[in-house]
Scaffold this motif. Structure first.
Motif, PDB file in Angstrom:
ATOM      1  N   THR A 168     -25.565   7.915  25.377  1.00  0.00           N
ATOM      2  CA  THR A 168     -25.947   8.124  26.771  1.00  0.00           C
ATOM      3  C   THR A 168     -27.462   8.228  26.853  1.00  0.00           C
ATOM      4  N   PRO A 169     -28.112   7.329  27.614  1.00  0.00           N
ATOM      5  CA  PRO A 169     -29.557   7.458  27.753  1.00  0.00           C
ATOM      6  C   PRO A 169     -29.912   8.716  28.548  1.00  0.00           C
ATOM      7  N   ILE A 170     -30.876   9.477  28.056  1.00  0.00           N
ATOM      8  CA  ILE A 170     -31.352  10.661  28.768  1.00  0.00           C
ATOM      9  C   ILE A 170     -32.552  10.259  29.617  1.00  0.00           C
ATOM     10  N   ASP A 171     -33.469   9.509  29.019  1.00  0.00           N
ATOM     11  CA  ASP A 171     -34.591   8.907  29.729  1.00  0.00           C
ATOM     12  C   ASP A 171     -34.996   7.666  28.939  1.00  0.00           C
ATOM     13  N   ASP A 172     -36.154   7.086  29.233  1.00  0.00           N
ATOM     14  CA  ASP A 172     -36.561   5.842  28.576  1.00  0.00           C
ATOM     15  C   ASP A 172     -36.730   5.962  27.068  1.00  0.00           C
ATOM     16  N   ASN A 173     -36.997   7.162  26.581  1.00  0.00           N
ATOM     17  CA  ASN A 173     -37.254   7.334  25.150  1.00  0.00           C
ATOM     18  C   ASN A 173     -36.416   8.421  24.509  1.00  0.00           C
ATOM     19  N   LYS A 174     -35.237   8.684  25.047  1.00  0.00           N
ATOM     20  CA  LYS A 174     -34.365   9.691  24.447  1.00  0.00           C
ATOM     21  C   LYS A 174     -32.909   9.315  24.738  1.00  0.00           C
ATOM     22  N   THR A 175     -32.067   9.443  23.706  1.00  0.00           N
ATOM     23  CA  THR A 175     -30.653   9.092  23.811  1.00  0.00           C
ATOM     24  C   THR A 175     -29.802  10.227  23.269  1.00  0.00           C
ATOM     25  N   ARG A 176     -28.746  10.573  23.993  1.00  0.00           N
ATOM     26  CA  ARG A 176     -27.773  11.542  23.492  1.00  0.00           C
ATOM     27  C   ARG A 176     -26.688  10.765  22.756  1.00  0.00           C
ATOM     28  N   VAL A 177     -26.454  11.174  21.508  1.00  0.00           N
ATOM     29  CA  VAL A 177     -25.413  10.551  20.694  1.00  0.00           C
ATOM     30  C   VAL A 177     -24.324  11.588  20.463  1.00  0.00           C
ATOM     31  N   SER A 178     -23.147  11.323  21.006  1.00  0.00           N
ATOM     32  CA  SER A 178     -21.985  12.175  20.766  1.00  0.00           C
ATOM     33  C   SER A 178     -21.197  11.532  19.630  1.00  0.00           C
ATOM     34  N   ILE A 179     -21.009  12.284  18.554  1.00  0.00           N
ATOM     35  CA  ILE A 179     -20.342  11.783  17.357  1.00  0.00           C
ATOM     36  C   ILE A 179     -18.971  12.446  17.278  1.00  0.00           C
ATOM     37  N   SER A 180     -17.933  11.644  17.296  1.00  0.00           N
ATOM     38  CA  SER A 180     -16.569  12.169  17.230  1.00  0.00           C
ATOM     39  C   SER A 180     -15.872  11.569  16.009  1.00  0.00           C
ATOM     40  N   VAL A 181     -15.447  12.443  15.094  1.00  0.00           N
ATOM     41  CA  VAL A 181     -14.819  11.994  13.852  1.00  0.00           C
ATOM     42  C   VAL A 181     -13.411  12.563  13.753  1.00  0.00           C
ATOM     43  N   ASN A 182     -12.474  11.707  13.398  1.00  0.00           N
ATOM     44  CA  ASN A 182     -11.107  12.119  13.086  1.00  0.00           C
ATOM     45  C   ASN A 182     -10.794  11.643  11.681  1.00  0.00           C
ATOM     46  N   THR A 183     -10.314  12.546  10.849  1.00  0.00           N
ATOM     47  CA  THR A 183      -9.940  12.172   9.485  1.00  0.00           C
ATOM     48  C   THR A 183      -8.544  12.690   9.171  1.00  0.00           C
ATOM     49  N   LYS A 184      -7.874  11.976   8.307  1.00  0.00           N
ATOM     50  CA  LYS A 184      -6.574  12.407   7.794  1.00  0.00           C
ATOM     51  C   LYS A 184      -6.634  12.217   6.287  1.00  0.00           C
ATOM     52  N   TYR A 185      -6.583  13.327   5.574  1.00  0.00           N
ATOM     53  CA  TYR A 185      -6.644  13.300   4.114  1.00  0.00           C
ATOM     54  C   TYR A 185      -5.398  13.994   3.591  1.00  0.00           C
ATOM     55  N   LYS A 186      -4.528  13.244   2.952  1.00  0.00           N
ATOM     56  CA  LYS A 186      -3.264  13.786   2.470  1.00  0.00           C
ATOM     57  C   LYS A 186      -3.419  14.304   1.050  1.00  0.00           C
ATOM     58  N   THR A 187      -3.153  15.594   0.871  1.00  0.00           N
ATOM     59  CA  THR A 187      -3.153  16.159  -0.473  1.00  0.00           C
ATOM     60  C   THR A 187      -1.714  16.218  -0.971  1.00  0.00           C
ATOM     61  N   SER A 188      -1.547  16.206  -2.252  1.00  0.00           N
ATOM     62  CA  SER A 188      -0.206  16.220  -2.824  1.00  0.00           C
ATOM     63  C   SER A 188       0.435  17.599  -2.653  1.00  0.00           C
TER      64      SER A 188
END
Length: 178
Positions: free
Chosen positions: A109-129
């Motif tokens: 999302t641009p905040i102004d001409d020289n600044k950007t908001r980056v929303s980072i969304s991570v989903n992980t699935k790690y199966k342990t035995s």
């Protein structure tokens, strides 16, 4: 399954951030647990080493590395991306054995001409035995680790918002015998 979302403000234009996040080779290094081995070439319709690509790729064979330098585990898998849509860059992947899956979205999302908001969304699935769980080994919060342990330090210490680099290949010497 673990999920984590974090926002960071980056001191540059949205287009510059999209360019950065659209580079799967750079991003796999930033993620810290992914190494690209081969890329899918549209013209030959097969996976090839990066030097044999005829156009940019969005499907890769990779190796995932988990653990610490003292105790680690590597698994073959795939990576897909970048998938770019209005204000979003997405990557996904999994190991071929089905023990690990992930999806990461970058919303810009641009905040102004020289600044950007980056929303980072991570989903992980790690199966342990079941055996690992029986001995008390808890599931690692990989989603939070990827963001806080890898992506945020990249933006904080290594991201150069105005650096323009032109790459020209110039062979200096070669010892190749025909």
């Amino acid at each position: 399954m673990s999920s984590y979302t974090y926002e960071v403000e980056v001191p540059t234009q949205r287009e510059r951030v999209i360019d950065l996040l659209s580079d799967p080779f750079l991003l796999s290094g930033v993620f810290g647990h992914v190494s690209i081995l081969q890329a899918f070439d549209q013209n030959s319709q097969e996976f090839v080493s990066p030097d044999s690509l005829s156009s940019p790729a969005t499907r890769f064979k990779v190796i995932y590395v988990f653990g610490t330098p003292e105790s680690y585990h590597a698994s073959l898998g795939y990576l897909r991306g970048p998938e770019i849509s209005a204000g979003e860059v997405k990557y996904s992947g999994a190991t071929f054995d089905g023990k690990f899956e992930f999806e990461i979205h970058f919303f810009l999302t641009p905040i102004d001409d020289n600044k950007t908001r980056v929303s980072i969304s991570v989903n992980t699935k790690y199966k342990t035995s079941a055996l690992a769980r029986l001995f008390g080994r808890s599931e690692f919060d990989l989603a939070t680790h990827i963001v806080e342990g890898h992506i945020i330090p990249f933006f904080k210490f290594y991201f150069r918002p105005s650096e323009e680099i032109e790459v020209n290949k110039i062979e200096v010497a070669s010892d190749c015998l025909l």
